[in-house]
Design a protein around this motif. Structure first.
Motif, PDB file in Angstrom:
ATOM      1  N   VAL A   1       0.860  -1.185   0.000  1.00 27.01           N
ATOM      2  CA  VAL A   1       0.000   0.000   0.000  1.00 27.01           C
ATOM      3  C   VAL A   1       0.895   1.233   0.000  1.00 27.01           C
ATOM      4  O   VAL A   1       1.832   1.331   0.810  1.00 27.01           O
ATOM      5  N   TYR A   2       0.609   2.166  -0.898  1.00 25.41           N
ATOM      6  CA  TYR A   2       1.439   3.370  -1.028  1.00 25.41           C
ATOM      7  C   TYR A   2       0.557   4.610  -0.947  1.00 25.41           C
ATOM      8  O   TYR A   2      -0.602   4.593  -1.382  1.00 25.41           O
ATOM      9  N   ALA A   3       1.130   5.687  -0.405  1.00 24.64           N
ATOM     10  CA  ALA A   3       0.420   6.968  -0.346  1.00 24.64           C
ATOM     11  C   ALA A   3       1.148   7.950  -1.258  1.00 24.64           C
ATOM     12  O   ALA A   3       2.368   8.115  -1.143  1.00 24.64           O
ATOM     13  N   GLY A   4       0.410   8.599  -2.148  1.00 28.83           N
ATOM     14  CA  GLY A   4       1.052   9.433  -3.167  1.00 28.83           C
ATOM     15  C   GLY A   4       0.579  10.864  -3.177  1.00 28.83           C
ATOM     16  O   GLY A   4      -0.442  11.227  -2.572  1.00 28.83           O
ATOM     17  N   ASN A   5       1.339  11.691  -3.869  1.00 23.78           N
ATOM     18  CA  ASN A   5       1.076  13.120  -4.115  1.00 23.78           C
ATOM     19  C   ASN A   5       1.435  14.033  -2.939  1.00 23.78           C
ATOM     20  O   ASN A   5       1.238  15.243  -3.037  1.00 23.78           O
ATOM     21  N   LEU A   6       1.907  13.470  -1.829  1.00 25.09           N
ATOM     22  CA  LEU A   6       2.378  14.291  -0.706  1.00 25.09           C
ATOM     23  C   LEU A   6       3.776  13.811  -0.330  1.00 25.09           C
ATOM     24  O   LEU A   6       3.995  13.240   0.751  1.00 25.09           O
ATOM     25  N   PRO A   7       4.754  14.012  -1.221  1.00 30.86           N
ATOM     26  CA  PRO A   7       6.093  13.456  -0.989  1.00 30.86           C
ATOM     27  C   PRO A   7       6.714  13.954   0.306  1.00 30.86           C
ATOM     28  O   PRO A   7       6.614  15.129   0.649  1.00 30.86           O
ATOM     29  N   GLY A   8       7.314  13.005   1.030  1.00 32.18           N
ATOM     30  CA  GLY A   8       8.000  13.346   2.287  1.00 32.18           C
ATOM     31  C   GLY A   8       7.069  13.563   3.459  1.00 32.18           C
ATOM     32  O   GLY A   8       7.524  13.876   4.559  1.00 32.18           O
ATOM     33  N   GLN A   9       5.758  13.363   3.273  1.00 34.37           N
ATOM     34  CA  GLN A   9       4.796  13.658   4.355  1.00 34.37           C
ATOM     35  C   GLN A   9       4.022  12.431   4.829  1.00 34.37           C
ATOM     36  O   GLN A   9       3.088  12.566   5.604  1.00 34.37           O
ATOM     37  N   VAL A  10       4.371  11.254   4.294  1.00 35.24           N
ATOM     38  CA  VAL A  10       3.530  10.086   4.585  1.00 35.24           C
ATOM     39  C   VAL A  10       4.323   8.943   5.217  1.00 35.24           C
ATOM     40  O   VAL A  10       4.015   7.767   5.035  1.00 35.24           O
ATOM     41  N   GLY A  11       5.351   9.296   5.978  1.00 35.32           N
ATOM     42  CA  GLY A  11       6.144   8.271   6.647  1.00 35.32           C
ATOM     43  C   GLY A  11       6.792   7.345   5.638  1.00 35.32           C
ATOM     44  O   GLY A  11       7.369   7.790   4.657  1.00 35.32           O
ATOM     45  N   ASP A  12       6.650   6.022   5.885  1.00 34.90           N
ATOM     46  CA  ASP A  12       7.303   5.076   4.969  1.00 34.90           C
ATOM     47  C   ASP A  12       6.353   4.575   3.881  1.00 34.90           C
ATOM     48  O   ASP A  12       6.622   3.566   3.230  1.00 34.90           O
ATOM     49  N   LEU A  13       5.246   5.300   3.661  1.00 40.75           N
ATOM     50  CA  LEU A  13       4.273   4.836   2.665  1.00 40.75           C
ATOM     51  C   LEU A  13       4.659   5.175   1.226  1.00 40.75           C
ATOM     52  O   LEU A  13       3.885   4.945   0.305  1.00 40.75           O
ATOM     53  N   GLU A  14       5.863   5.717   1.039  1.00 39.86           N
ATOM     54  CA  GLU A  14       6.407   5.823  -0.318  1.00 39.86           C
ATOM     55  C   GLU A  14       7.391   4.686  -0.588  1.00 39.86           C
ATOM     56  O   GLU A  14       7.855   4.531  -1.717  1.00 39.86           O
ATOM     57  N   ASP A  15       7.742   3.940   0.459  1.00 38.24           N
ATOM     58  CA  ASP A  15       8.762   2.895   0.339  1.00 38.24           C
ATOM     59  C   ASP A  15       8.119   1.534   0.082  1.00 38.24           C
ATOM     60  O   ASP A  15       6.965   1.294   0.454  1.00 38.24           O
ATOM     61  N   THR A  16       8.906   0.644  -0.517  1.00 40.02           N
ATOM     62  CA  THR A  16       8.486  -0.752  -0.636  1.00 40.02           C
ATOM     63  C   THR A  16       9.182  -1.552   0.466  1.00 40.02           C
ATOM     64  O   THR A  16      10.408  -1.488   0.597  1.00 40.02           O
ATOM     65  N   ARG A  17       8.384  -2.267   1.230  1.00 44.50           N
ATOM     66  CA  ARG A  17       8.928  -3.136   2.289  1.00 44.50           C
ATOM     67  C   ARG A  17       8.531  -4.573   2.000  1.00 44.50           C
ATOM     68  O   ARG A  17       7.503  -4.834   1.384  1.00 44.50           O
ATOM     69  N   CYS A  18       9.360  -5.486   2.454  1.00 42.45           N
ATOM     70  CA  CYS A  18       9.073  -6.908   2.274  1.00 42.45           C
ATOM     71  C   CYS A  18       7.781  -7.258   3.023  1.00 42.45           C
ATOM     72  O   CYS A  18       7.650  -6.931   4.210  1.00 42.45           O
ATOM     73  N   ALA A  19       6.852  -7.922   2.329  1.00 44.05           N
ATOM     74  CA  ALA A  19       5.586  -8.283   2.977  1.00 44.05           C
ATOM     75  C   ALA A  19       5.780  -9.408   3.983  1.00 44.05           C
ATOM     76  O   ALA A  19       4.945  -9.604   4.860  1.00 44.05           O
ATOM     77  N   ALA A  20       6.904 -10.139   3.876  1.00 33.13           N
ATOM     78  CA  ALA A  20       7.137 -11.259   4.797  1.00 33.13           C
ATOM     79  C   ALA A  20       7.835 -10.801   6.081  1.00 33.13           C
ATOM     80  O   ALA A  20       7.397 -11.132   7.185  1.00 33.13           O
ATOM     81  N   CYS A  21       8.935 -10.024   5.950  1.00 33.05           N
ATOM     82  CA  CYS A  21       9.715  -9.679   7.151  1.00 33.05           C
ATOM     83  C   CYS A  21       9.733  -8.178   7.449  1.00 33.05           C
ATOM     84  O   CYS A  21      10.243  -7.768   8.485  1.00 33.05           O
ATOM     85  N   GLY A  22       9.221  -7.350   6.536  1.00 32.09           N
ATOM     86  CA  GLY A  22       9.144  -5.911   6.796  1.00 32.09           C
ATOM     87  C   GLY A  22      10.405  -5.147   6.461  1.00 32.09           C
ATOM     88  O   GLY A  22      10.456  -3.919   6.644  1.00 32.09           O
ATOM     89  N   ASP A  23      11.421  -5.825   5.951  1.00 28.93           N
ATOM     90  CA  ASP A  23      12.673  -5.133   5.649  1.00 28.93           C
ATOM     91  C   ASP A  23      12.469  -4.136   4.499  1.00 28.93           C
ATOM     92  O   ASP A  23      11.640  -4.339   3.614  1.00 28.93           O
ATOM     93  N   LEU A  24      13.266  -3.077   4.539  1.00 28.47           N
ATOM     94  CA  LEU A  24      13.184  -2.054   3.493  1.00 28.47           C
ATOM     95  C   LEU A  24      13.773  -2.588   2.185  1.00 28.47           C
ATOM     96  O   LEU A  24      14.893  -3.102   2.169  1.00 28.47           O
TER      97      LEU A  24
ATOM     98  N   SER B   1      16.931  -9.970   3.048  1.00 27.86           N
ATOM     99  CA  SER B   1      16.970 -10.462   4.430  1.00 27.86           C
ATOM    100  C   SER B   1      16.360 -11.849   4.570  1.00 27.86           C
ATOM    101  O   SER B   1      16.944 -12.732   5.209  1.00 27.86           O
ATOM    102  N   CYS B   2      15.180 -12.054   3.969  1.00 26.84           N
ATOM    103  CA  CYS B   2      14.484 -13.330   4.193  1.00 26.84           C
ATOM    104  C   CYS B   2      14.287 -14.136   2.914  1.00 26.84           C
ATOM    105  O   CYS B   2      13.721 -15.219   2.951  1.00 26.84           O
ATOM    106  N   ALA B   3      14.704 -13.576   1.771  1.00 27.47           N
ATOM    107  CA  ALA B   3      14.652 -14.275   0.471  1.00 27.47           C
ATOM    108  C   ALA B   3      13.232 -14.462  -0.060  1.00 27.47           C
ATOM    109  O   ALA B   3      13.026 -15.209  -1.029  1.00 27.47           O
ATOM    110  N   ALA B   4      12.263 -13.787   0.536  1.00 25.89           N
ATOM    111  CA  ALA B   4      10.900 -13.874  -0.004  1.00 25.89           C
ATOM    112  C   ALA B   4      10.855 -13.206  -1.379  1.00 25.89           C
ATOM    113  O   ALA B   4      11.459 -12.152  -1.584  1.00 25.89           O
ATOM    114  N   ALA B   5      10.134 -13.832  -2.309  1.00 21.28           N
ATOM    115  CA  ALA B   5       9.972 -13.239  -3.641  1.00 21.28           C
ATOM    116  C   ALA B   5       9.073 -12.009  -3.539  1.00 21.28           C
ATOM    117  O   ALA B   5       8.075 -12.014  -2.800  1.00 21.28           O
ATOM    118  N   VAL B   6       9.438 -10.964  -4.258  1.00 21.86           N
ATOM    119  CA  VAL B   6       8.652  -9.731  -4.233  1.00 21.86           C
ATOM    120  C   VAL B   6       7.966  -9.600  -5.598  1.00 21.86           C
ATOM    121  O   VAL B   6       8.650  -9.553  -6.619  1.00 21.86           O
TER     122      VAL B   6
END
Ligand code: SF4
Length: 370
Positions: free
Chosen positions: A294-317, A339-344
């Motif tokens: 899930v990503y949040a757009g159009n407010l760059p730098g204002q939505v925490g880590d919701l512009e980043d992709t994190r591993c759905a299995a272990c949460g790593d950046l 980190s955990c080798a989960a396929a993205v």
């Protein structure tokens, strides 16, 4: 001096996405409207028409060209940092009152909108895309479904040159048009504007063909990402967002969902702009529905880590972003979490390729030419 409509009618050829009804009218199936067209009639999109019992469709021009970071489309799970050579045509099958591309999409419907007609060829566009070091070619800015024959002609050349291809679309498709474009289109972004059929009818469409298109796109193997522009008072109720995101998760929890901030545009200037808190609340609902990306757009730098992709299995950046800028890229060569080798899920390169641009630009040659 010909009018824009006269000029566009000239730049056409016979299309392929139509049939003949028992009463002799043509049925266009490039989009979910399935316009029945008697002799001389023009479709809802204003660019396809019945002339002498044959469907004429747009051919041989573009309404605009721009080089965009792929994050702008937005595709977040496709070659982060890549340049997307973005080609727009004119016309649309919907008439959204908040359209951010209304100058091209409503060019034939609204006298205040107009756009230059730029005659070109698929080879010329592909050559220019390669010159800009684009990795991807995208049909965008207006509704690509309504010019699918021309898009396929361009994409055949693009794929032969090694480019990835994509549609940025409202998703108002048909089974026939999806079968037609499938060999030539890799990526498909759907703008899912609401989960309420009444709202869709205000915009000139219906909800059902769009949901059907999303299901088919996923089943047919397109790479799909979905965007919802969160408009206060229009589509932002908790109930609507929950139903919308539950639908996407039901198709696949791996489909990235981008919830983006609205600001007044075109004819819709009354609603307040979407705030950070509104975006974060909607994102929470999306995750609660089971969506993994899930990503949040159009407010760059204002939505925490919701512009980043994190591993759905272990949460790593995995990919860190600010706006369209890629700050960090950590996927393995085979598209896994380090980190955990989960396929993205997505379409990843073997390594991060340099980011050509983190903001849009118009190719110099195009600026001079047109
Ligand atoms: S593309 Fe859609 S709106 Fe245009 S003529 Fe075909 S069915 Fe009608």
């Amino acid at each position: 001096m010909p009018t824009l409509a006269e000029a566009l009618a000239r730049e056409t050829r016979e299309g392929e996405l139509y049939g003949v009804l028992p009463d002799g009218r043509l049925e266009c199936y490039a989009c979910g409207h399935r316009c029945p067209l008697p002799e001389g009639a023009i479709g809802v999109c204003k660019v396809r028409f019945n002339e002498g019992g044959r469907l004429r469709v747009p051919w041989g021009y573009v309404g605009g060209v721009q080089c965009d970071p792929i994050e702008k489309k937005p595709f977040f799970h496709v070659h982060p940092g890549a340049l997307a050579y973005s080609v727009g045509m004119l016309g649309c099958d919907l008439h959204c009152s908040y359209c951010q591309n209304w100058v091209t999409s409503q060019a034939l419907r609204d006298p205040a909108a107009s756009a230059p007609l730029m005659l070109t060829t698929p080879a010329d566009l592909v050559c220019d895309a390669l010159r800009q070091h684009a990795r991807v070619m995208v049909s965008t800015y207006n509704e690509p479904l309504i010019t699918s024959e021309w898009a396929v002609a361009i994409f055949k050349e693009a794929k032969a040159a090694g480019l990835i291809t994509g549609y940025v679309s409202n998703g108002n498709g048909t089974p026939e048009v999806l079968e037609y474009i499938r060999p030539w289109v890799d990526l498909y972004k759907v703008d899912l504007k609401s989960f309420d059929d009444r709202h869709y009818r205000e915009l000139g469409g219906r909800l059902a063909p769009i949901l059907d298109t999303i299901r088919r796109l996923h089943a047919m193997g397109f790479w799909v990402e979905i965007v919802t522009l969160l408009i206060p008072g229009f589509n932002d109720s908790r109930d609507e967002i929950t139903r919308l995101t539950s639908f996407i998760a039901g198709v696949s929890p791996d489909i990235p969902w981008h919830v983006t901030a609205f600001h007044g545009d075109y004819k819709m200037t009354a609603p307040e702009a979407t705030t950070t808190d509104m975006l974060l609340d909607a994102a929470d609902l999306g995750r609660a529905s089971g969506l993994r990306y899930v990503y949040a757009g159009n407010l760059p730098g204002q939505v925490g880590d919701l512009e980043d992709t994190r591993c759905a299995a272990c949460g790593d950046l995995l990919v860190a972003r600010t706006g369209y800028h890629i700050r960090e890229y950590r996927l393995t060569a085979d598209g896994r979490c380090p980190s955990c080798a989960a396929a993205v899920p997505g379409r990843w390169g073997a390594a991060f390729e340099r980011q050509i641009a983190s903001r849009p630009f118009i190719p110099l040659r195009r600026r001079l030419e047109f």
